[in-house]
Motif scaffolding. Structure first.
Motif, PDB file in Angstrom:
ATOM      1  N   VAL A  62       0.764  -1.021   0.153  1.00 61.23           N
ATOM      2  CA  VAL A  62       0.072  -0.058  -0.150  1.00 61.23           C
ATOM      3  C   VAL A  62       0.811   1.268  -0.131  1.00 61.23           C
ATOM      4  O   VAL A  62       1.891   1.394   0.956  1.00 61.23           O
ATOM      5  N   GLU A  63       0.614   2.179  -1.043  1.00 63.10           N
ATOM      6  CA  GLU A  63       1.360   3.365  -1.009  1.00 63.10           C
ATOM      7  C   GLU A  63       0.629   4.520  -0.194  1.00 63.10           C
ATOM      8  O   GLU A  63       1.222   5.081   0.626  1.00 63.10           O
ATOM      9  N   THR A  64      -0.592   4.712  -0.563  1.00 63.99           N
ATOM     10  CA  THR A  64      -1.278   5.739   0.448  1.00 63.99           C
ATOM     11  C   THR A  64      -2.855   5.336   0.306  1.00 63.99           C
ATOM     12  O   THR A  64      -3.389   4.739  -0.300  1.00 63.99           O
ATOM     13  N   ILE A  65      -3.509   6.050   1.478  1.00 66.84           N
ATOM     14  CA  ILE A  65      -4.758   6.076   1.374  1.00 66.84           C
ATOM     15  C   ILE A  65      -5.472   7.201   1.349  1.00 66.84           C
ATOM     16  O   ILE A  65      -4.866   8.290   1.885  1.00 66.84           O
ATOM     17  N   THR A  66      -6.425   7.440   0.367  1.00 64.67           N
ATOM     18  CA  THR A  66      -6.734   8.598   0.059  1.00 64.67           C
ATOM     19  C   THR A  66      -8.406   8.776   0.544  1.00 64.67           C
ATOM     20  O   THR A  66      -9.082   8.166  -0.170  1.00 64.67           O
ATOM     21  N   PRO A  67      -8.714   9.440   1.312  1.00 65.65           N
ATOM     22  CA  PRO A  67     -10.161   9.735   1.962  1.00 65.65           C
ATOM     23  C   PRO A  67     -10.898  10.643   0.836  1.00 65.65           C
ATOM     24  O   PRO A  67     -10.060  11.587   0.155  1.00 65.65           O
ATOM     25  N   ILE A  68     -11.958  10.072   0.379  1.00 69.21           N
ATOM     26  CA  ILE A  68     -12.376  10.983  -0.739  1.00 69.21           C
ATOM     27  C   ILE A  68     -13.745  11.505  -0.046  1.00 69.21           C
ATOM     28  O   ILE A  68     -14.753  10.811   0.359  1.00 69.21           O
ATOM     29  N   SER A  69     -13.879  12.872  -0.331  1.00 69.84           N
ATOM     30  CA  SER A  69     -14.975  13.525   0.157  1.00 69.84           C
ATOM     31  C   SER A  69     -16.611  13.495  -0.468  1.00 69.84           C
ATOM     32  O   SER A  69     -17.393  13.344  -0.123  1.00 69.84           O
ATOM     33  N   ARG A  70     -16.146  13.358  -1.833  1.00 72.80           N
ATOM     34  CA  ARG A  70     -17.541  12.976  -2.488  1.00 72.80           C
ATOM     35  C   ARG A  70     -18.241  11.693  -2.263  1.00 72.80           C
ATOM     36  O   ARG A  70     -17.428  10.712  -1.938  1.00 72.80           O
ATOM     37  N   PRO A  71     -19.648  11.705  -2.521  1.00 73.48           N
ATOM     38  CA  PRO A  71     -20.170  10.413  -2.065  1.00 73.48           C
ATOM     39  C   PRO A  71     -20.129   9.557  -3.193  1.00 73.48           C
ATOM     40  O   PRO A  71     -20.624   8.392  -3.005  1.00 73.48           O
ATOM     41  N   PHE A  72     -19.827   9.966  -4.643  1.00 79.19           N
ATOM     42  CA  PHE A  72     -19.682   9.232  -5.515  1.00 79.19           C
ATOM     43  C   PHE A  72     -18.299   8.616  -5.700  1.00 79.19           C
ATOM     44  O   PHE A  72     -17.236   9.320  -5.276  1.00 79.19           O
ATOM     45  N   LYS A  73     -18.174   7.554  -5.738  1.00 77.64           N
ATOM     46  CA  LYS A  73     -16.834   6.886  -5.522  1.00 77.64           C
ATOM     47  C   LYS A  73     -16.392   5.971  -7.033  1.00 77.64           C
ATOM     48  O   LYS A  73     -15.359   6.438  -7.666  1.00 77.64           O
ATOM     49  N   LEU A  74     -17.204   5.025  -7.365  1.00 80.97           N
ATOM     50  CA  LEU A  74     -16.611   4.257  -8.324  1.00 80.97           C
ATOM     51  C   LEU A  74     -16.873   4.936  -9.879  1.00 80.97           C
ATOM     52  O   LEU A  74     -16.288   4.540 -10.765  1.00 80.97           O
ATOM     53  N   THR A  75     -17.622   6.068  -9.703  1.00 79.94           N
ATOM     54  CA  THR A  75     -18.109   6.715 -10.769  1.00 79.94           C
ATOM     55  C   THR A  75     -16.983   7.926 -10.967  1.00 79.94           C
ATOM     56  O   THR A  75     -17.024   8.792 -11.983  1.00 79.94           O
ATOM     57  N   SER A  76     -16.202   8.105  -9.816  1.00 79.39           N
ATOM     58  CA  SER A  76     -15.694   9.218  -9.960  1.00 79.39           C
ATOM     59  C   SER A  76     -14.169   9.200 -10.753  1.00 79.39           C
ATOM     60  O   SER A  76     -13.671   8.357 -11.120  1.00 79.39           O
ATOM     61  N   ARG A  77     -13.841  10.546 -11.201  1.00 83.07           N
ATOM     62  CA  ARG A  77     -12.729  10.472 -11.821  1.00 83.07           C
ATOM     63  C   ARG A  77     -11.538  10.052 -11.254  1.00 83.07           C
ATOM     64  O   ARG A  77     -10.409   9.630 -11.533  1.00 83.07           O
ATOM     65  N   GLU A  78     -11.502  10.532  -9.731  1.00 80.61           N
ATOM     66  CA  GLU A  78     -10.385  10.321  -9.022  1.00 80.61           C
ATOM     67  C   GLU A  78     -10.048   8.703  -8.883  1.00 80.61           C
ATOM     68  O   GLU A  78      -8.774   8.334  -9.025  1.00 80.61           O
ATOM     69  N   PHE A  79     -10.903   8.068  -8.919  1.00 79.95           N
ATOM     70  CA  PHE A  79     -11.075   6.448  -8.614  1.00 79.95           C
ATOM     71  C   PHE A  79     -10.372   6.020 -10.012  1.00 79.95           C
ATOM     72  O   PHE A  79      -9.354   5.008 -10.225  1.00 79.95           O
ATOM     73  N   HIS A  80     -10.921   6.448 -11.124  1.00 76.63           N
ATOM     74  CA  HIS A  80     -10.562   5.990 -12.342  1.00 76.63           C
ATOM     75  C   HIS A  80     -10.245   7.060 -13.563  1.00 76.63           C
ATOM     76  O   HIS A  80     -11.425   7.653 -14.126  1.00 76.63           O
ATOM     77  N   PRO A  81      -9.238   7.436 -13.462  1.00 73.88           N
ATOM     78  CA  PRO A  81      -8.734   8.705 -14.292  1.00 73.88           C
ATOM     79  C   PRO A  81      -9.060   8.809 -15.768  1.00 73.88           C
ATOM     80  O   PRO A  81      -9.365   9.598 -16.390  1.00 73.88           O
ATOM     81  N   GLU A  82      -8.957   7.515 -16.331  1.00 81.21           N
ATOM     82  CA  GLU A  82      -9.208   7.293 -17.844  1.00 81.21           C
ATOM     83  C   GLU A  82     -10.755   7.280 -18.117  1.00 81.21           C
ATOM     84  O   GLU A  82     -11.440   6.884 -17.313  1.00 81.21           O
TER      85      GLU A  82
END
Ligand code: PEP
Ligand code: MN
Length: 341
Positions: A62-82
């Motif tokens: 594990v490199e880092t853990i990123t807490p994400i404030s937005r409620p949508f996760k799997l649909t977010s660009r942060e999770f899936h940049p492409e």
């Protein structure tokens, strides 16, 4: 939160993290990016956040853990940049081309559908639309031909080679619609029908999720999240206008949602100028605007005789004018350095 694995993490380390997440009562969703795996931790993370960050952060790989404030996760660009690209028969939605979906509001007869299908195929459209189960404001209005229409759509696909999209209104229709159609459409009235979203999340067909006419962008993405978290990653978002105080148009087309969504999510975004405007004279300028603002596609209603249409006559473009319409949209698409496809 997302667990970002190091670029050198092994498969066993990824599995170790996933099983830890499961043991904590959450669900892991992994996404293999270009150089590393990211694992989304989905569930009621809130009360366990600190504990989870501590436990997961200490695991090998594990490199880092990123807490994400937005409620949508799997649909977010942060999770899936492409960008997500969605193959549908020979077409691909979201690959940088402009997908043109077109056809009648409702399938009214084999003949009517075939006339429309031939016109849209000849004009170079990508996907054929046609409603079989119609959500009508009035219970006395035409409700669609149902399964008979699904059969005509499948025949029209064989005839033209175009994939077909049609609306599914209830969980118990999902299997039969998925048997005939290549893309399942969720209509504006059903955007927050969670049992329907979960049901389409379990089938192997892309889903086009129309924006609820009173829904915020975040509510819309949360609805998409239901589908993706149920197992179906192939979701297309469709902006079809929202209800405002304006009455000259049927709805108000929210074009800002297109670039905004491209920022927030990796899912393709298409625009429906027909239901947004409610009148055919506005459909072409709005379709061109959608292309100019970077939409991944448009969905447009066209009918051989709009004045006799059983639904949405005033907004349907006559099929005799569809080729001219498509050429006028294509001119903008070319300015954008894209192509229709
Ligand atoms: C449709 O596309 O046929 C339709 C009913 O659209 P909406 O759900 O956007 O009203
Ligand atoms: Mn319609």
């Amino acid at each position: 939160m997302f667990v970002v694995m190091s670029a050198s993490a092994t498969e066993a380390e990824v599995l170790g993290v996933k099983s830890h997440i499961l043991a904590e009562g959450m669900t892991p969703y992994d996404h293999a990016g270009a150089d590393r795996v990211v694992i989304a931790v989905v569930g009621d993370v809130g009360p366990h956040r600190d504990h989870l960050m501590h436990r997961l952060g200490a695991l090998p790989g594990v490199e880092t853990i990123t807490p994400i404030s937005r409620p949508f996760k799997l649909t977010s660009r942060e999770f899936h940049p492409e960008d997500t690209t969605i193959p549908v028969l020979d077409a691909v939605v979201g690959d940088g081309s402009l997908t043109v979906m077109a056809g009648p509001c409702s399938v009214e007869s084999r003949d009517q559908l075939f006339q429309a299908a031939d016109a849209v195929a000849d004009a170079g459209a990508t996907i054929l639309r046609g409603g079989a189960f119609k959500p009508r404001t009035s219970p006395y209005a035409f409700q669609g031909l149902g399964v008979e229409a699904l059969r005509y759509l499948a025949e029209a696909r064989d005839r033209t080679g175009l994939p077909v999209i049609t609306e599914v209104m209830e969980p118990n229709q999902v299997d039969i619609v998925a048997e005939y159609a290549d893309i399942l459409q969720i209509g504006t009235r059903n955007m927050q029908n969670y049992s329907l979203l979960t049901a389409v999340g379990r089938v192997a067909r892309p889903v086009m999720l129309k924006r609820g006419y009173g829904a915020t962008v975040e509510e819309w993405l949360m609805a998409a999240e239901y589908i993706v978290s149920s197992g179906n990653p192939n979701v297309i978002l469709c902006e079809r206008g929202i209800r405002t105080f304006e009455t000259y148009t049927r709805n108000t087309m929210d074009l800002a949602a297109v670039p905004l969504l491209h920022h927030l999510t990796h899912l393709p975004v298409i625009v429906d100028p027909s239901h947004a405007a409610g009148r055919r004279d506005l459909v072409l300028p709005l379709a061109r605007a959608a292309a100019a603002v970077g939409a991944d596609g448009i969905i447009v209603e066209t009918h051989p005789q709009p004045e006799q249409a059983l639904s949405d006559g005033p907004q349907q473009i006559p099929t005799s004018e569809f080729a001219e319409f498509a050429a006028a949209v294509t001119a903008i698409v070319e300015v954008m350095g894209k192509h229709v496809g």
